[in-house]
Scaffold this motif. Structure first.
Motif, PDB file in Angstrom:
ATOM      1  N   VAL A  38       0.837  -1.214   0.000  1.00 17.03           N
ATOM      2  CA  VAL A  38       0.000   0.000   0.000  1.00 17.03           C
ATOM      3  C   VAL A  38       0.867   1.258   0.000  1.00 17.03           C
ATOM      4  O   VAL A  38       0.585   2.224  -0.712  1.00 17.03           O
ATOM      5  N   ALA A  39       1.959   1.245   0.777  1.00 14.74           N
ATOM      6  CA  ALA A  39       2.861   2.402   0.795  1.00 14.74           C
ATOM      7  C   ALA A  39       3.487   2.613  -0.581  1.00 14.74           C
ATOM      8  O   ALA A  39       3.631   3.756  -1.044  1.00 14.74           O
ATOM      9  N   GLY A  40       3.842   1.531  -1.255  1.00 16.00           N
ATOM     10  CA  GLY A  40       4.388   1.650  -2.602  1.00 16.00           C
ATOM     11  C   GLY A  40       3.380   2.210  -3.587  1.00 16.00           C
ATOM     12  O   GLY A  40       3.728   3.029  -4.446  1.00 16.00           O
ATOM     13  N   LEU A  41       2.119   1.773  -3.469  1.00 15.15           N
ATOM     14  CA  LEU A  41       1.074   2.314  -4.346  1.00 15.15           C
ATOM     15  C   LEU A  41       0.877   3.806  -4.127  1.00 15.15           C
ATOM     16  O   LEU A  41       0.736   4.577  -5.080  1.00 15.15           O
ATOM     17  N   VAL A  42       0.880   4.224  -2.873  1.00 17.03           N
ATOM     18  CA  VAL A  42       0.693   5.648  -2.566  1.00 17.03           C
ATOM     19  C   VAL A  42       1.856   6.460  -3.119  1.00 17.03           C
ATOM     20  O   VAL A  42       1.662   7.514  -3.729  1.00 17.03           O
ATOM     21  N   MET A  43       3.068   5.956  -2.933  1.00 18.62           N
ATOM     22  CA  MET A  43       4.232   6.685  -3.440  1.00 18.62           C
ATOM     23  C   MET A  43       4.233   6.742  -4.963  1.00 18.62           C
ATOM     24  O   MET A  43       4.615   7.754  -5.553  1.00 18.62           O
ATOM     25  N   PHE A  44       3.823   5.662  -5.606  1.00 18.92           N
ATOM     26  CA  PHE A  44       3.846   5.625  -7.071  1.00 18.92           C
ATOM     27  C   PHE A  44       2.770   6.516  -7.672  1.00 18.92           C
ATOM     28  O   PHE A  44       3.030   7.283  -8.596  1.00 18.92           O
ATOM     29  N   TYR A  45       1.546   6.404  -7.168  1.00 15.13           N
ATOM     30  CA  TYR A  45       0.433   7.122  -7.785  1.00 15.13           C
ATOM     31  C   TYR A  45       0.262   8.554  -7.287  1.00 15.13           C
ATOM     32  O   TYR A  45      -0.556   9.296  -7.836  1.00 15.13           O
ATOM     33  N   SER A  46       1.011   8.962  -6.286  1.00 12.61           N
ATOM     34  CA  SER A  46       0.897  10.346  -5.833  1.00 12.61           C
ATOM     35  C   SER A  46       1.725  11.291  -6.708  1.00 12.61           C
ATOM     36  O   SER A  46       1.521  12.500  -6.670  1.00 12.61           O
ATOM     37  N   ILE A  47       2.625  10.759  -7.515  1.00 12.97           N
ATOM     38  CA  ILE A  47       3.461  11.573  -8.392  1.00 12.97           C
ATOM     39  C   ILE A  47       2.902  11.478  -9.810  1.00 12.97           C
ATOM     40  O   ILE A  47       2.615  10.401 -10.313  1.00 12.97           O
ATOM     41  N   GLU A  48       2.784  12.630 -10.473  1.00 14.42           N
ATOM     42  CA  GLU A  48       2.257  12.648 -11.828  1.00 14.42           C
ATOM     43  C   GLU A  48       3.246  12.029 -12.806  1.00 14.42           C
ATOM     44  O   GLU A  48       4.451  12.051 -12.591  1.00 14.42           O
ATOM     45  N   LEU A  49       2.713  11.497 -13.888  1.00 16.33           N
ATOM     46  CA  LEU A  49       3.533  10.893 -14.923  1.00 16.33           C
ATOM     47  C   LEU A  49       4.275  11.981 -15.694  1.00 16.33           C
ATOM     48  O   LEU A  49       3.727  13.031 -15.985  1.00 16.33           O
ATOM     49  N   GLY A  50       5.540  11.766 -15.994  1.00 11.56           N
ATOM     50  CA  GLY A  50       6.322  12.710 -16.789  1.00 11.56           C
ATOM     51  C   GLY A  50       6.979  13.817 -15.989  1.00 11.56           C
ATOM     52  O   GLY A  50       7.286  14.869 -16.545  1.00 11.56           O
ATOM     53  N   GLN A  51       7.186  13.613 -14.717  1.00 12.26           N
ATOM     54  CA  GLN A  51       7.855  14.616 -13.896  1.00 12.26           C
ATOM     55  C   GLN A  51       9.324  14.723 -14.304  1.00 12.26           C
ATOM     56  O   GLN A  51       9.981  13.721 -14.558  1.00 12.26           O
ATOM     57  N   THR A  52       9.825  15.956 -14.362  1.00 20.02           N
ATOM     58  CA  THR A  52      11.235  16.157 -14.706  1.00 20.02           C
ATOM     59  C   THR A  52      12.094  16.381 -13.476  1.00 20.02           C
ATOM     60  O   THR A  52      13.316  16.319 -13.576  1.00 20.02           O
ATOM     61  N   ASP A  53      11.480  16.640 -12.329  1.00 20.53           N
ATOM     62  CA  ASP A  53      12.241  16.837 -11.092  1.00 20.53           C
ATOM     63  C   ASP A  53      12.836  15.497 -10.657  1.00 20.53           C
ATOM     64  O   ASP A  53      12.111  14.510 -10.481  1.00 20.53           O
ATOM     65  N   PRO A  54      14.162  15.447 -10.486  1.00 31.12           N
ATOM     66  CA  PRO A  54      14.782  14.151 -10.156  1.00 31.12           C
ATOM     67  C   PRO A  54      14.344  13.583  -8.810  1.00 31.12           C
ATOM     68  O   PRO A  54      14.293  12.363  -8.643  1.00 31.12           O
ATOM     69  N   VAL A  55      14.011  14.434  -7.858  1.00 27.50           N
ATOM     70  CA  VAL A  55      13.588  13.940  -6.540  1.00 27.50           C
ATOM     71  C   VAL A  55      12.230  13.249  -6.652  1.00 27.50           C
ATOM     72  O   VAL A  55      12.025  12.164  -6.089  1.00 27.50           O
ATOM     73  N   LEU A  56      11.312  13.852  -7.405  1.00 36.74           N
ATOM     74  CA  LEU A  56       9.983  13.243  -7.569  1.00 36.74           C
ATOM     75  C   LEU A  56      10.066  11.949  -8.374  1.00 36.74           C
ATOM     76  O   LEU A  56       9.357  10.986  -8.086  1.00 36.74           O
ATOM     77  N   ARG A  57      10.949  11.917  -9.372  1.00 35.96           N
ATOM     78  CA  ARG A  57      11.133  10.675 -10.127  1.00 35.96           C
ATOM     79  C   ARG A  57      11.721   9.594  -9.236  1.00 35.96           C
ATOM     80  O   ARG A  57      11.360   8.422  -9.353  1.00 35.96           O
ATOM     81  N   LEU A  58      12.627   9.975  -8.336  1.00 33.96           N
ATOM     82  CA  LEU A  58      13.210   9.013  -7.401  1.00 33.96           C
ATOM     83  C   LEU A  58      12.142   8.458  -6.464  1.00 33.96           C
ATOM     84  O   LEU A  58      12.103   7.256  -6.197  1.00 33.96           O
ATOM     85  N   VAL A  59      11.254   9.320  -5.972  1.00 27.61           N
ATOM     86  CA  VAL A  59      10.174   8.869  -5.092  1.00 27.61           C
ATOM     87  C   VAL A  59       9.258   7.899  -5.831  1.00 27.61           C
ATOM     88  O   VAL A  59       8.846   6.876  -5.277  1.00 27.61           O
ATOM     89  N   LYS A  60       8.958   8.188  -7.095  1.00 24.97           N
ATOM     90  CA  LYS A  60       8.113   7.298  -7.894  1.00 24.97           C
ATOM     91  C   LYS A  60       8.800   5.951  -8.104  1.00 24.97           C
ATOM     92  O   LYS A  60       8.174   4.896  -7.986  1.00 24.97           O
ATOM     93  N   ASN A  61      10.094   5.966  -8.391  1.00 23.75           N
ATOM     94  CA  ASN A  61      10.828   4.717  -8.579  1.00 23.75           C
ATOM     95  C   ASN A  61      10.946   3.926  -7.277  1.00 23.75           C
ATOM     96  O   ASN A  61      10.847   2.693  -7.282  1.00 23.75           O
ATOM     97  N   ILE A  62      11.137   4.606  -6.174  1.00 23.84           N
ATOM     98  CA  ILE A  62      11.177   3.925  -4.869  1.00 23.84           C
ATOM     99  C   ILE A  62       9.813   3.315  -4.557  1.00 23.84           C
ATOM    100  O   ILE A  62       9.724   2.219  -4.009  1.00 23.84           O
ATOM    101  N   GLY A  63       8.746   4.005  -4.925  1.00 23.17           N
ATOM    102  CA  GLY A  63       7.401   3.466  -4.726  1.00 23.17           C
ATOM    103  C   GLY A  63       7.185   2.184  -5.507  1.00 23.17           C
ATOM    104  O   GLY A  63       6.581   1.232  -5.010  1.00 23.17           O
ATOM    105  N   THR A  64       7.713   2.139  -6.734  1.00 22.95           N
ATOM    106  CA  THR A  64       7.622   0.912  -7.521  1.00 22.95           C
ATOM    107  C   THR A  64       8.364  -0.222  -6.829  1.00 22.95           C
ATOM    108  O   THR A  64       7.857  -1.342  -6.710  1.00 22.95           O
ATOM    109  N   PHE A  65       9.576   0.062  -6.375  1.00 19.68           N
ATOM    110  CA  PHE A  65      10.405  -0.950  -5.728  1.00 19.68           C
ATOM    111  C   PHE A  65       9.754  -1.465  -4.444  1.00 19.68           C
ATOM    112  O   PHE A  65       9.687  -2.672  -4.200  1.00 19.68           O
TER     113      PHE A  65
END
Length: 74
Positions: free
Chosen positions: A16-43
């Protein structure tokens, strides 16, 4: 509580924590921190699925099976 149930609960929380982290960030973000959070959510989500499966298997393995009774009559 048995260890299998604890592992299942931890896995569900991770998933559930991974789903929240993945889906709380919009697709196509260019900010590296937000992309990192999305990738960590997937993991974390994938790890949560694995931990849940491990808990289910641990629960199945540790079930008490009735002893085998051999019939000596022929």
């Amino acid at each position: 509580m048995k260890a299998g149930f604890v592992v299942i609960i931890i896995g569900i929380v991770m998933f559930v924590a991974g789903l929240v982290m993945f889906y709380s960030i919009e697709l196509g973000q260019t900010d590296p921190v937000l992309r990192l959070v999305k990738n960590i959510g997937t993991f974390i989500g994938l790890l949560g699925m694995g931990v849940t499966l491990a808990g289910i298997l641990l629960n199945i393995i540790n079930k008490n099976q009735p002893p085998i009774q051999e019939n000596s009559e022929i």
